[in-house]
Design an enzyme around this catalytic site. Structure first.
Site, PDB file in Angstrom:
ATOM      1  N   SER A 128       0.837  -1.205   0.000  1.00 21.06           N
ATOM      2  CA  SER A 128       0.000   0.000   0.000  1.00 21.06           C
ATOM      3  C   SER A 128       0.866   1.248   0.000  1.00 21.06           C
ATOM      4  CB  SER A 128      -0.896  -0.005   1.240  1.00 21.06           C
ATOM      5  OG  SER A 128      -1.504   1.258   1.440  1.00 21.06           O
ATOM      6  N   TYR A 153      -2.973  -0.366   9.878  1.00 17.20           N
ATOM      7  CA  TYR A 153      -3.022  -0.968   8.544  1.00 17.20           C
ATOM      8  C   TYR A 153      -1.689  -0.779   7.821  1.00 17.20           C
ATOM      9  CZ  TYR A 153      -4.124  -1.449   3.584  1.00 17.20           C
ATOM     10  OH  TYR A 153      -4.096  -1.813   2.261  1.00 17.20           O
TER      11      TYR A 153
END
Length: 322
Positions: A128, A153
């Site tokens: 990500s 995350y």
């Protein structure tokens, strides 16, 4: 080629699976169909895959990557030659309230995949843009430090990158981590801004706009992302260890309010806004340097935001009317 795709009923996984089927591969789809998520949407994505040309080469297993024994049994039965690992707990904002679930899926689940993928030709996995964290100079390059994550995350995704490096060093497993930048498009996640904005605009509801919509995102169309995944999959890294990280982004950051204005124009409506402070864990801007991806594959994302929004709105209007 027999390709195992985890998260095959998810947003990106669905598009990658369709792209692989279109070129003649056999796709082994895996997804847990988590009841806490949008199961009807996942089932609709699966139904679309099962209706595509080449669907006879698509098999599906309802397996959770955190279930090591079930995942092992599936690997031993299917014998994949390559793996695309996209299954994950997603969302920057929710991760702080559910840290254990993020660690279980994104870290423990990834460890299961790393262990079982030993011997495959190539493991491509989703990282990500959030791994870059605070203080990274723009545009983001893969050699920039990624040691100041702003969310649980992001921390789990950076952990995955380090674990993949270890697997390459210890076991010679070729891996490529793809740092995706704000992926949007048809069949998108309903919790992300593009789909939330579309739904609110169509229903005449007020839109919560954080940080006055000044946050800039490198919106990257899912068709470009699927193409990048497939091209990377065909080109495993060499070297010692056989490990690499690649950005997948358009390279043109757009303010959230400008993206919303494009949606307004294509829908022919105006948004009702509820301005709110920026949320913790969110980067002020994301901006990819995808030159390494182009060097490795001859491809870089090319769908403009104008064209991508037009495609998204056209799909949404057809889908919502169905």
């Amino acid at each position: 080629m027999r390709v195992l795709v985890t998260g095959a009923a998810g947003f990106i996984g669905h598009h990658v699976s369709a792209r692989l089927l279109a070129r003649g591969d056999a796709v082994i789809g895996v997804d847990n169909l988590d009841p806490s998520g949008d199961v009807p949407l996942k089932q609709a994505r699966l139904a679309r895959l099962q209706g595509l040309p080449g669907a006879e080469r698509f098999t599906f297993h309802a397996v959770d990557v955190t279930d090591g024994p079930a995942l092992r049994a599936m690997f031993e039965r299917e014998h994949p030659e390559r793996v695309v690992h996209l299954a994950a707990r997603v969302g920057v904002r929710a991760a702080g309230a559910a840290s254990r679930g993020y660690l279980d899926t994104n870290v423990t689940g990834f460890l299961h995949v790393l262990e079982l993928a030993r011997g495959v030709e190539h493991l491509v996995y989703a990282s990500s843009s959030s791994v870059y964290g605070s203080g990274t100079p723009a545009p983001f390059r893969e050699d920039a430090a990624a040691d100041r994550p702003l969310s649980v995350y992001a921390a789990t995704k950076r952990t995955d990158e380090l674990l993949a490096h270890t697997a390459g060093h210890l076991h010679g497993l070729p891996t490529t981590g793809l740092r995706f930048f704000t992926v949007y498009g048809p069949w998108g996640r309903p919790d992300m801004a593009p789909m939330l904005f579309l739904k609110a605009l169509r229903e005449g509801r007020t839109i919560d706009l954080y940080g006055d919509g000044r946050m800039r995102r490198d919106f990257t169309h899912v068709d470009d992302v699927a193409e990048a995944v497939v091209r990377v999959l065909d080109r495993p890294p060499s070297g010692a260890p056989p490990y690499r990280l690649l950005n997948v982004g358009r390279g043109e950051p757009v303010a959230l309010r400008d993206f919303l204005a494009l949606l307004e124009r294509h829908l022919g409506t105006r948004a009702r806004l509820n301005p709110l402070p920026a949320q913790p864990g969110e980067l002020d801007a994301t901006w990819a340097d995808s030159s390494a991806l182009e060097r490795e594959t001859g491809f870089r994302p090319r769908v403009s935001v104008e064209e991508g929004v037009a495609r998204l709105v056209e799909w949404y209007l057809q889908h919502s009317a169905a």
